[in-house]
Every structure is written in C-alpha cells, then in structure tokens.
Design an enzyme around this catalytic site. Structure first.
Site, PDB file in Angstrom:
ATOM      1  N   GLU A 118     -13.158  15.867  16.894  1.00  0.00           N
ATOM      2  CA  GLU A 118     -13.054  15.169  15.592  1.00  0.00           C
ATOM      3  C   GLU A 118     -12.497  13.756  15.810  1.00  0.00           C
ATOM      4  O   GLU A 118     -11.497  13.341  15.222  1.00  0.00           O
ATOM      5  CB  GLU A 118     -12.195  15.947  14.586  1.00  0.00           C
ATOM      6  CG  GLU A 118     -12.426  15.528  13.146  1.00  0.00           C
ATOM      7  CD  GLU A 118     -11.537  16.258  12.143  1.00  0.00           C
ATOM      8  OE1 GLU A 118     -10.387  15.856  11.918  1.00  0.00           O
ATOM      9  OE2 GLU A 118     -12.011  17.256  11.560  1.00  0.00           O
ATOM     10  N   GLU A 132      -1.317  10.167  10.239  1.00  0.00           N
ATOM     11  CA  GLU A 132      -2.571  10.588  10.886  1.00  0.00           C
ATOM     12  C   GLU A 132      -3.411   9.407  11.384  1.00  0.00           C
ATOM     13  O   GLU A 132      -4.055   9.498  12.430  1.00  0.00           O
ATOM     14  CB  GLU A 132      -3.403  11.454   9.922  1.00  0.00           C
ATOM     15  CG  GLU A 132      -2.807  12.838   9.638  1.00  0.00           C
ATOM     16  CD  GLU A 132      -1.696  12.828   8.606  1.00  0.00           C
ATOM     17  OE1 GLU A 132      -1.412  11.762   8.010  1.00  0.00           O
ATOM     18  OE2 GLU A 132      -1.081  13.891   8.392  1.00  0.00           O
ATOM     19  N   HIS A 208      -0.797  18.269  -0.020  1.00  0.00           N
ATOM     20  CA  HIS A 208       0.333  18.423   0.905  1.00  0.00           C
ATOM     21  C   HIS A 208       0.694  17.156   1.665  1.00  0.00           C
ATOM     22  O   HIS A 208       1.702  17.105   2.355  1.00  0.00           O
ATOM     23  CB  HIS A 208       0.011  19.513   1.941  1.00  0.00           C
ATOM     24  CG  HIS A 208      -1.081  19.095   2.899  1.00  0.00           C
ATOM     25  ND1 HIS A 208      -0.811  18.352   4.031  1.00  0.00           N
ATOM     26  CD2 HIS A 208      -2.411  19.284   2.892  1.00  0.00           C
ATOM     27  CE1 HIS A 208      -1.956  18.116   4.666  1.00  0.00           C
ATOM     28  NE2 HIS A 208      -2.935  18.660   3.998  1.00  0.00           N
ATOM     29  N   ARG A 210       1.925  13.934   3.538  1.00  0.00           N
ATOM     30  CA  ARG A 210       3.259  13.311   3.586  1.00  0.00           C
ATOM     31  C   ARG A 210       3.374  12.126   2.636  1.00  0.00           C
ATOM     32  O   ARG A 210       4.368  11.975   1.943  1.00  0.00           O
ATOM     33  CB  ARG A 210       3.551  12.841   5.016  1.00  0.00           C
ATOM     34  CG  ARG A 210       4.444  13.776   5.808  1.00  0.00           C
ATOM     35  CD  ARG A 210       4.794  13.148   7.160  1.00  0.00           C
ATOM     36  NE  ARG A 210       5.919  13.820   7.779  1.00  0.00           N
ATOM     37  CZ  ARG A 210       5.892  15.007   8.361  1.00  0.00           C
ATOM     38  NH1 ARG A 210       4.786  15.713   8.375  1.00  0.00           N
ATOM     39  NH2 ARG A 210       6.975  15.512   8.912  1.00  0.00           N
ATOM     40  N   HIS A 241       1.097  24.792  -0.044  1.00  0.00           N
ATOM     41  CA  HIS A 241       1.526  24.594   1.345  1.00  0.00           C
ATOM     42  C   HIS A 241       2.977  25.065   1.526  1.00  0.00           C
ATOM     43  O   HIS A 241       3.768  24.996   0.586  1.00  0.00           O
ATOM     44  CB  HIS A 241       1.382  23.093   1.634  1.00  0.00           C
ATOM     45  CG  HIS A 241       1.501  22.690   3.066  1.00  0.00           C
ATOM     46  ND1 HIS A 241       2.695  22.707   3.732  1.00  0.00           N
ATOM     47  CD2 HIS A 241       0.579  22.237   3.955  1.00  0.00           C
ATOM     48  CE1 HIS A 241       2.498  22.281   4.977  1.00  0.00           C
ATOM     49  NE2 HIS A 241       1.218  21.993   5.130  1.00  0.00           N
TER      50      HIS A 241
HETATM   51  C1  UD1 Z   1       0.851  18.683   9.244  1.00  0.00           C
HETATM   52  C2  UD1 Z   1       0.158  17.449   9.833  1.00  0.00           C
HETATM   53  C3  UD1 Z   1      -0.934  16.970   8.876  1.00  0.00           C
HETATM   54  C4  UD1 Z   1      -1.878  18.092   8.497  1.00  0.00           C
HETATM   55  C5  UD1 Z   1      -1.078  19.267   7.963  1.00  0.00           C
HETATM   56  C6  UD1 Z   1      -1.999  20.415   7.685  1.00  0.00           C
HETATM   57  C7  UD1 Z   1       1.577  15.962  11.167  1.00  0.00           C
HETATM   58  C8  UD1 Z   1       2.483  14.817  11.179  1.00  0.00           C
HETATM   59  N1  UD1 Z   1       1.118  16.369   9.980  1.00  0.00           N
HETATM   60  O1  UD1 Z   1       1.532  18.241   8.079  1.00  0.00           O
HETATM   61  O2  UD1 Z   1      -1.672  15.939   9.517  1.00  0.00           O
HETATM   62  O3  UD1 Z   1      -2.765  17.620   7.508  1.00  0.00           O
HETATM   63  O4  UD1 Z   1      -0.111  19.671   8.938  1.00  0.00           O
HETATM   64  O5  UD1 Z   1      -1.427  21.350   6.828  1.00  0.00           O
HETATM   65  O6  UD1 Z   1       1.269  16.491  12.200  1.00  0.00           O
HETATM   66  N2  UD1 Z   1       6.122  24.901   7.187  1.00  0.00           N
HETATM   67  C9  UD1 Z   1       6.443  26.239   7.208  1.00  0.00           C
HETATM   68  N3  UD1 Z   1       5.543  27.130   7.722  1.00  0.00           N
HETATM   69  C10 UD1 Z   1       4.347  26.747   8.198  1.00  0.00           C
HETATM   70  C11 UD1 Z   1       3.998  25.385   8.164  1.00  0.00           C
HETATM   71  C12 UD1 Z   1       4.914  24.478   7.672  1.00  0.00           C
HETATM   72  O7  UD1 Z   1       7.519  26.631   6.792  1.00  0.00           O
HETATM   73  O8  UD1 Z   1       3.561  27.600   8.657  1.00  0.00           O
HETATM   74  C13 UD1 Z   1       7.102  23.944   6.638  1.00  0.00           C
HETATM   75  C14 UD1 Z   1       8.270  23.643   7.608  1.00  0.00           C
HETATM   76  O9  UD1 Z   1       9.455  23.488   6.876  1.00  0.00           O
HETATM   77  C15 UD1 Z   1       7.847  22.305   8.226  1.00  0.00           C
HETATM   78  C16 UD1 Z   1       7.174  21.646   7.033  1.00  0.00           C
HETATM   79  O10 UD1 Z   1       6.459  22.691   6.390  1.00  0.00           O
HETATM   80  O11 UD1 Z   1       8.955  21.581   8.724  1.00  0.00           O
HETATM   81  C17 UD1 Z   1       6.240  20.511   7.350  1.00  0.00           C
HETATM   82  O12 UD1 Z   1       5.348  20.848   8.400  1.00  0.00           O
HETATM   83  P1  UD1 Z   1       4.719  19.666   9.324  1.00  0.00           P
HETATM   84  O13 UD1 Z   1       3.801  20.269  10.319  1.00  0.00           O
HETATM   85  O14 UD1 Z   1       5.798  18.794   9.821  1.00  0.00           O
HETATM   86  O15 UD1 Z   1       3.923  18.768   8.296  1.00  0.00           O
HETATM   87  P2  UD1 Z   1       2.678  19.071   7.375  1.00  0.00           P
HETATM   88  O16 UD1 Z   1       2.910  18.349   6.100  1.00  0.00           O
HETATM   89  O17 UD1 Z   1       2.372  20.503   7.380  1.00  0.00           O
HETATM   90  N1  UDP Z   2      -6.891  26.404   3.938  1.00  0.00           N
HETATM   91  C1  UDP Z   2      -6.619  27.762   4.052  1.00  0.00           C
HETATM   92  N2  UDP Z   2      -5.720  28.321   3.196  1.00  0.00           N
HETATM   93  C2  UDP Z   2      -5.072  27.610   2.241  1.00  0.00           C
HETATM   94  C3  UDP Z   2      -5.335  26.214   2.153  1.00  0.00           C
HETATM   95  C4  UDP Z   2      -6.248  25.647   3.027  1.00  0.00           C
HETATM   96  O1  UDP Z   2      -7.201  28.441   4.892  1.00  0.00           O
HETATM   97  O2  UDP Z   2      -4.264  28.195   1.501  1.00  0.00           O
HETATM   98  C5  UDP Z   2      -7.843  25.803   4.886  1.00  0.00           C
HETATM   99  C6  UDP Z   2      -8.935  24.946   4.287  1.00  0.00           C
HETATM  100  O3  UDP Z   2     -10.066  25.718   3.916  1.00  0.00           O
HETATM  101  C7  UDP Z   2      -9.240  23.980   5.410  1.00  0.00           C
HETATM  102  C8  UDP Z   2      -7.888  23.776   6.062  1.00  0.00           C
HETATM  103  O4  UDP Z   2      -7.097  24.898   5.694  1.00  0.00           O
HETATM  104  O5  UDP Z   2     -10.091  24.562   6.382  1.00  0.00           O
HETATM  105  C9  UDP Z   2      -7.255  22.499   5.574  1.00  0.00           C
HETATM  106  O6  UDP Z   2      -5.925  22.480   5.946  1.00  0.00           O
HETATM  107  P1  UDP Z   2      -4.879  21.461   5.351  1.00  0.00           P
HETATM  108  O7  UDP Z   2      -5.297  21.061   3.978  1.00  0.00           O
HETATM  109  O8  UDP Z   2      -3.548  22.085   5.544  1.00  0.00           O
HETATM  110  O9  UDP Z   2      -4.966  20.250   6.363  1.00  0.00           O
HETATM  111  P2  UDP Z   2      -5.884  18.942   6.466  1.00  0.00           P
HETATM  112  O10 UDP Z   2      -7.302  19.353   6.495  1.00  0.00           O
HETATM  113  O11 UDP Z   2      -5.544  18.065   5.304  1.00  0.00           O
HETATM  114  O12 UDP Z   2      -5.424  18.307   7.733  1.00  0.00           O
END
Ligand code: UD1
Ligand code: UDP
Length: 380
Positions: A118, A132, A208, A210, A241
C-alpha cells in the site's frame, strides 16, 4: 528459499496483510514469518483469530493512551532482536502506522530489503492525516519495492523520483479480504446487531483519527445526533474504536440516544456484512473508504482531505469535513433525494480485483529471480 518477515501491529494492517500472508504461506519458494508489534492488542487479536493467523514473534507493546514515541521506540527495539533472529531476505510492512515506520527503520538499520505494501498514498499535507502522511513518505524513502495499489499512487512515487523499476501496481489487498467475507445469508454474532431492524436505513459510522480527536469528533457526534432527531427511519450503528480518547467523546455525546447503537469493535466479517447492509457510510477510516465503494455504498468522509481520490473521481465518495452543518447537510441530501443517492451508490472497484496478494507474491519471486517475467500491473 526467500525468507520474508511480515511486520504489522494494528487492526487495518492485519486485515490487509492477512490475505498476503496466506498466499506467501502456500508458496514453496518462500519461507514466511510474521512479527506483530501488537501496537493494538484486542483489535489486532480479533483479526488474527478471524483469519486464523499466528505470530512467530509478538512484541506486545501496547500501552493505554500510548504516545507516538512510545510505539516507535518499543517497536524499533523489539524488531532489532527479531530481525537478528529471523535473518530475513525481505521485510514487508504495510501502510502508514507507527509500526510501519518502525518496521521500515529497523529493516534499514539492519540492512535488510524492505517491501512496502500500500505504497504511494499521499495528501501532501504533513498534518492530515497525522502522523500517517509522514510515516508513509518516510517509509517510501527506505523501501526497495513499492506495492502501489493504484496508478495514482504509482504517479505519486514517480513524482518523488522513486525508480520506476521498483514500483508495482498491485491493487489493494483489502479487496482480496473483502472477497472472502461477504455472504448475503450472513447472520450476525454481535448481540446488538442481531436485534437491529435492518428494514430501516442504516448509517454505519466509524471515526478514530488522531487529528479528529477533540472538537472535530464532537462535531461529528453532534451531526449524528441531529440526523437521529430528524430522521426516525434511520438507525445509526457505530462500532467505537478502543482508544479511550475516542470512547470518552463518543459515549459522552451519543450514549443512550434513541436510534444510536454504540458497539465495541466487531470482527471484520461482521463489519463487511454490516457495511453491505447499510444505506450510507460516515467515516474517517482509510480502509472503509476502499471497501464501501466496492459494495456500492455512498461514503461521506469525515476529513478535509483524502489520500484516496479514486472513489471521489468515480462519484461514490464525498469529502464532508468535520463541521457539523456540512456533515448533516450532505447526509440529508442522501436521505432525502433518491436521485442524488442513486448517483453515488455505484459499485466500483478502483482499488483492486482481489488478486493483489498474488501479484505481490509474484513480485517477490521476480525480485529474487525465481520468476523471469515482471508481473503485469493491475488495471481497474
Ligand atoms: C493507529 C494508527 C492509525 C490507524 C489506526 C487504526 C498510528 C500512529 N496510528 O491509530 O494510523 O488508522 O491505528 O485503527 O500508528 N487501544 C486499545 N486496544 C486496542 C487498540 C487500541 O485499548 O486493541 C487503545 C490504547 O489505549 C491505545 C490507544 O487505543 O493506546 C491508541 O492506539 P494507537 O495505536 O496509538 O492509535 P490509533 O488511534 O489506534
Ligand atoms: N473494521 C473492523 N471492525 C470495526 C471497525 C473497522 O473490522 O469495528 C475494519 C474495517 O472494515 C477496515 C479496517 O477495520 O477493514 C479499518 O480500520 P481502521 O478504521 O481502524 O483503520 P484505518 O483504515 O483508518 O487505518
């Protein structure tokens, strides 16, 4: 054998790497290993379970409310050991997360080839999306092979003087995943989804990012609230999320509202089938912008810019931004005007044909001279 180490850590990376890993595992000339940083924990495990993937290495780095530096430092350090142990010929990373960046940097520090899945998505605005946009540009500077999903993403890479020989247009692996999940007879497992009245018009929401946390996310929630108040035949389904900074705002504004179902993240099979039964999608997610168009679902993107312009060009996706009035107005047009809805509800597939993983595998075989012919680029 070509030793390939795939590194990923979040939900979307896992969903998009899963079909590729399945293909690599079946290839006799490839020894495929997986390292998860577990930047996400529950949301990653949900994907690993549903696709029955096992990690050879698990760095287990997630912390509550982790900072970007936390993720990068822990992943980088852990990956150093993993790369020493696995001795890969090629590291593969996906997309633009902190794990992607750390994976790329670790491969460079250890002088291992890097393949970027990607590759080439750009807004050219360094804070949208944050972080990102910079992650993918930095990874682009390190990668030896660039797997661009579309010609547009290849053009971005060429503009950055990346050698054409190293760029392959493959389509997006998310379409490979989507082909295996949709089932018209599918029955939901989630207790709320089991109860939802699907004869009503369903608006699927996810947000979700940032840069949307804080006021933009509040605006998004207020717009959803207004939609619910004015359209009684609409049900909102919002899988929220796990990020506490997201959950606090969303549950604070939309918790206990009639017509709004806030649910925990659902697995990707549930998600794709829910999307397939939805009327429109409101999202700031990257992945959803690619999936929904192939199901013919109009998407309002809750951002002011996107690195995925293809579906906008085809008319299935519109940028709604994060102002309450704009989101509400665009949603009401789709809810009120059948013609406008029909104009957007076209099933299109600019992002792939379901064979991206096969192409990427062939590119690896070509790079290491197990295949003579250069794989043919994907065309929609
Ligand atoms: C991350 C990615 C973003 C992507 C997103 C997909 C970075 C900087 N950001 O953002 O590009 O679009 O994932 O969803 O890499 N948490 C949980 N359990 C989980 C996941 C997250 O508790 O399974 C909570 C934790 O408190 C964690 C917070 O979410 O610290 C944020 O997670 P983080 O991976 O830092 O950022 P995302 O916003 O998820
Ligand atoms: N998705 C999922 N369960 C959810 C929300 C999203 O399986 O409750 C899937 C969605 O279909 C897509 C991917 O997660 O394939 C997108 O993830 P996210 O939005 O967290 O990240 P991004 O694509 O913005 O990086």
């Amino acid at each position: 054998m070509i030793k390939v180490l795939s590194v990923f850590g979040t939900r979307p990376e896992a969903i998009k790497m899963a079909p590729l890993i399945k293909v690599l595992q079946k290839e006799k000339d490839i020894d495929s290993k997986v390292c998860v940083t577990a930047q996400h924990r529950e949301m990653l495990d949900q994907v690993m379970d549903i696709f029955q993937l096992t990690a050879d290495y698990d760095l287990n780095i997630m912390e509550e409310k982790q900072s970007l530096s936390d993720i990068t430092i822990h992943a980088l350090k852990g990956l150093e050991e993993v790369i020493k142990d696995a001795q890969p010929d090629m590291v593969l990373v996906h997309g633009d997360t902190a794990t992607t960046f750390a994976g790329a940097l670790a491969s460079y520090y250890n002088k291992v080839n890097l393949g970027h899945v990607e590759a080439g998505l750009r807004t050219y605005n360094k804070y949208f999306p944050y972080p990102e946009e910079l992650n993918r540009r930095l990874v682009g500077a390190i990668a030896d092979l660039h797997f661009a999903p579309t010609f547009g993403s290849k053009r971005n890479l060429l503009r950055e003087n990346i050698g054409e020989n190293s760029i392959f247009v493959t389509g997006n692996t998310v379409i490979d995943a989507l082909k295996t999940t949709i089932n018209k007879e599918y029955e939901f497992k989630d207790p709320t989804l089991k109860m939802v009245d699907f004869s009503k018009r369903i608006i699927l929401v996810t947000a979700h990012r940032r840069e949307n946390i804080g006021e933009p996310l509040e605006n998004i929630c207020n717009a959803i609230n207004q939609i619910c108040e004015n359209y009684k035949d609409v049900e909102i389904i919002y899988p929220v999320h796990m990020n506490p900074k997201v959950r606090d705002v969303v549950f604070g504004i939309l918790g206990n509202k009639d017509g709004v179902h806030l649910i925990d993240p659902i697995d990707v099979v549930e998600m794709h089938n829910l999307m397939d039964r939805s009327f429109i999608v409101l999202t700031d997610s990257g992945g959803l912008q690619e999936e929904a168009p192939s199901l013919g679902k109009p998407v309002l993107v809750l951002r002011s810019e996107t690195e995925r312009p293809e579906a906008i060009e085809y008319g299935t996706v519109k940028l709604a931004g994060t102002k309450m009035k704009n989101i509400y107005t665009l949603a009401s047009i789709l809810l009120d005007d059948k013609n406008e809805y029909e104009k957007m509800a076209n099933a299109i597939n600019p992002y792939g044909d379901g064979y991206a993983s096969e192409r990427i595998k062939d590119c690896l075989l070509y790079k290491f001279r197990y295949k003579k012919e250069r794989p043919v680029d994907f065309r929609p």
